[in-house]
Design a protein around this motif. Structure first.
Motif, PDB file in Angstrom:
ATOM      1  N   TYR A  83       4.273   1.729   2.142  1.00  0.00           N
ATOM      2  CA  TYR A  83       5.221   2.793   1.796  1.00  0.00           C
ATOM      3  C   TYR A  83       4.548   4.124   2.102  1.00  0.00           C
ATOM      4  N   MET A  84       5.301   5.041   2.682  1.00  0.00           N
ATOM      5  CA  MET A  84       4.758   6.356   3.013  1.00  0.00           C
ATOM      6  C   MET A  84       5.667   7.436   2.441  1.00  0.00           C
ATOM      7  N   ALA A  85       5.075   8.418   1.765  1.00  0.00           N
ATOM      8  CA  ALA A  85       5.868   9.499   1.179  1.00  0.00           C
ATOM      9  C   ALA A  85       5.145  10.827   1.351  1.00  0.00           C
ATOM     10  N   VAL A  86       5.919  11.907   1.369  1.00  0.00           N
ATOM     11  CA  VAL A  86       5.394  13.270   1.397  1.00  0.00           C
ATOM     12  C   VAL A  86       5.991  14.015   0.211  1.00  0.00           C
ATOM     13  N   GLU A  87       5.122  14.609  -0.606  1.00  0.00           N
ATOM     14  CA  GLU A  87       5.555  15.336  -1.791  1.00  0.00           C
ATOM     15  C   GLU A  87       5.017  16.755  -1.750  1.00  0.00           C
ATOM     16  N   VAL A 144       6.947  19.908 -18.707  1.00  0.00           N
ATOM     17  CA  VAL A 144       5.583  19.814 -18.189  1.00  0.00           C
ATOM     18  C   VAL A 144       5.557  20.317 -16.748  1.00  0.00           C
ATOM     19  N   MET A 145       4.350  20.651 -16.270  1.00  0.00           N
ATOM     20  CA  MET A 145       4.159  21.019 -14.875  1.00  0.00           C
ATOM     21  C   MET A 145       4.165  19.740 -14.048  1.00  0.00           C
ATOM     22  N   VAL A 146       5.056  19.631 -13.078  1.00  0.00           N
ATOM     23  CA  VAL A 146       5.178  18.422 -12.264  1.00  0.00           C
ATOM     24  C   VAL A 146       4.184  18.475 -11.114  1.00  0.00           C
ATOM     25  N   THR A 147       3.262  17.490 -11.067  1.00  0.00           N
ATOM     26  CA  THR A 147       2.273  17.428  -9.987  1.00  0.00           C
ATOM     27  C   THR A 147       2.507  16.227  -9.083  1.00  0.00           C
ATOM     28  N   ARG A 148       3.346  15.269  -9.496  1.00  0.00           N
ATOM     29  CA  ARG A 148       3.647  14.095  -8.673  1.00  0.00           C
ATOM     30  C   ARG A 148       4.922  13.457  -9.204  1.00  0.00           C
ATOM     31  N   VAL A 193       1.540  21.780   6.138  1.00  0.00           N
ATOM     32  CA  VAL A 193       0.770  22.461   5.100  1.00  0.00           C
ATOM     33  C   VAL A 193      -0.469  21.655   4.739  1.00  0.00           C
ATOM     34  N   PRO A 194      -1.465  22.284   4.136  1.00  0.00           N
ATOM     35  CA  PRO A 194      -2.638  21.540   3.666  1.00  0.00           C
ATOM     36  C   PRO A 194      -2.300  20.726   2.425  1.00  0.00           C
ATOM     37  N   GLY A 195      -3.055  19.666   2.205  1.00  0.00           N
ATOM     38  CA  GLY A 195      -2.829  18.835   1.034  1.00  0.00           C
ATOM     39  C   GLY A 195      -3.804  17.684   1.009  1.00  0.00           C
ATOM     40  N   ARG A 196      -3.475  16.660   0.255  1.00  0.00           N
ATOM     41  CA  ARG A 196      -4.301  15.465   0.138  1.00  0.00           C
ATOM     42  C   ARG A 196      -3.472  14.243   0.504  1.00  0.00           C
ATOM     43  N   TRP A 214       0.840  -1.191   0.000  1.00  0.00           N
ATOM     44  CA  TRP A 214       0.000   0.000   0.000  1.00  0.00           C
ATOM     45  C   TRP A 214       0.877   1.243   0.000  1.00  0.00           C
ATOM     46  N   ASP A 215       0.626   2.155  -0.932  1.00  0.00           N
ATOM     47  CA  ASP A 215       1.266   3.465  -0.971  1.00  0.00           C
ATOM     48  C   ASP A 215       0.395   4.459  -0.212  1.00  0.00           C
ATOM     49  N   ILE A 216       0.960   5.097   0.791  1.00  0.00           N
ATOM     50  CA  ILE A 216       0.272   6.175   1.501  1.00  0.00           C
ATOM     51  C   ILE A 216       1.036   7.454   1.172  1.00  0.00           C
ATOM     52  N   ILE A 217       0.432   8.297   0.331  1.00  0.00           N
ATOM     53  CA  ILE A 217       1.142   9.466  -0.202  1.00  0.00           C
ATOM     54  C   ILE A 217       0.440  10.742   0.222  1.00  0.00           C
ATOM     55  N   GLY A 218       1.183  11.645   0.862  1.00  0.00           N
ATOM     56  CA  GLY A 218       0.688  12.981   1.177  1.00  0.00           C
ATOM     57  C   GLY A 218       1.246  13.969   0.167  1.00  0.00           C
ATOM     58  N   ARG A 219       0.367  14.707  -0.510  1.00  0.00           N
ATOM     59  CA  ARG A 219       0.805  15.659  -1.533  1.00  0.00           C
ATOM     60  C   ARG A 219       0.256  17.045  -1.224  1.00  0.00           C
ATOM     61  N   SER A 220       1.107  18.041  -1.419  1.00  0.00           N
ATOM     62  CA  SER A 220       0.697  19.428  -1.263  1.00  0.00           C
ATOM     63  C   SER A 220       1.100  20.209  -2.507  1.00  0.00           C
ATOM     64  N   ALA A 221       0.302  21.204  -2.872  1.00  0.00           N
ATOM     65  CA  ALA A 221       0.625  22.059  -4.012  1.00  0.00           C
ATOM     66  C   ALA A 221       1.637  23.127  -3.635  1.00  0.00           C
ATOM     67  N   LEU A 222       2.025  23.162  -2.357  1.00  0.00           N
ATOM     68  CA  LEU A 222       2.976  24.158  -1.872  1.00  0.00           C
ATOM     69  C   LEU A 222       4.382  23.573  -1.784  1.00  0.00           C
ATOM     70  N   ALA A 223       5.387  24.411  -1.932  1.00  0.00           N
ATOM     71  CA  ALA A 223       6.763  23.976  -1.701  1.00  0.00           C
ATOM     72  C   ALA A 223       6.941  23.679  -0.215  1.00  0.00           C
TER      73      ALA A 223
END
Length: 298
Positions: A97-101, A251-255, A31-34, A15-24
């Motif tokens: 697996y856990m990641a923060v992007e 391209v715009m990198v989103t992930r 920060v907020p994110g998904r 299982w991938d558990i990924i936290g992503r934010s649109a902020l640096a």
């Protein structure tokens, strides 16, 4: 599914558990994110992409019989990934697996693949017991192999008659595990898919570009290698055929998690369809660019 798989994907399915934010982000950022939970792992990411391209992949891996494992097997089935050859353990938990992007890329990640490592050679049983092959009649198709396996098991694979006829496509799980692939450098049927950082670790050289890295790894004995470098030039090199280079579109990198696995899977599919070296490299670059832009499904 009951048909013979088109390709075997050996390694991590978790299982991938990924936290992503649109902020640096930086160390200590809040920060907020998904946050998402999706099937992942190098072998699984490759298998999912292959399935989207219409192939029938099967995974050789370790999956627990816990609730997380039952959910994962069900999810694999919905995604077109065959798990009937996977080693199912009553004692080992399903890996994760856990990641923060952030907008500035991967911030941190932790891979808990302890169950895969503990299962060891048990995940390879179908290749020797007749289910998928044997020492007398080894699997002769493509195998995608990931670096989450132990050094001992990768070394065993490199010299095993069960893999003597295979077209091995090999990817490190992360730069920290890149040197695990050293035993496979001498396998005549192995193609290594690495990023520039991983190439530097394997080659013990500070290569300044993907092209230089491909040349360096061929000189160190690799039969074939593909080297990526984010949004910069990518390279493919083959023993006796030299090195070719191509450039990704901007391209715009989103992930970023899974991009290398998408690159590898797209390259495999292109070659199965008969593409030459340049066309296969270009197809892989395009697929990875679409993936990181967020236009392709995760």
């Amino acid at each position: 599914m009951s048909a013979r798989p088109d390709i075997l994907c050996i390694g991590s399915v978790l299982w991938d558990i990924i936290g992503r934010s649109a902020l640096a982000m930086r160390q200590g950022s809040d920060v907020p994110g998904r946050i998402t939970r999706l099937p992942g792992g190098v072998a699984m990411n490759i298998a999912m992409t292959l399935a989207r391209f219409g192939l029938r992949p099967a995974v050789l891996t370790a999956i627990g019989r816990d609730a997380a494992g039952e959910e994962l097997v069900a999810a694999c089935g919905r995604l077109g990934v065959e798990t009937r050859f996977a080693y199912r353990s009553d004692d080992l938990p399903t890996d994760q697996y856990m990641a923060v992007e952030g907008a500035n890329g991967l911030i941190a990640a932790i891979a808990d693949a302890h169950s895969l490592e503990a299962a060891g050679e048990k995940i390879l049983r179908p290749l020797g017991d007749g289910a998928l092959g044997s020492a007398a009649a080894p699997w002769a198709g493509m195998i995608a192999l990931d670096g989450n396996l132990t050094v001992h098991l990768l070394a065993e694979i490199a010299g095993s008659p069960l893999f003597a006829a295979a077209d091995l496509r090999v990817a490190p799980a992360s730069p920290g595990k890149a040197e695990r692939l050293l035993p496979l450098m001498g396998h005549g049927g192995a193609t290594l898919y690495v990023n520039l950082e991983e190439a530097r670790l394997i080659g013990h050289e500070a290569y300044d570009s993907a092209g230089a890295a491909a040349e360096g790894l061929l000189a160190r004995g690799a039969a074939r290698v593909l080297v990526t470098d984010g949004g910069r030039a990518c390279a493919e090199g083959a023993r006796g055929a030299g090195v070719i280079v191509d450039h990704p579109p901007q391209v715009m990198v989103t992930r970023v998690t899974g991009a290398g696995d998408t690159f590898m899977a797209a390259h495999v599919v292109a070659e199965r369809r008969g593409a030459d070296r340049a066309a296969a490299l270009a197809a892989a670059i395009r697929a990875a660019a679409v993936y990181v832009s967020g236009e392709a499904p995760a």
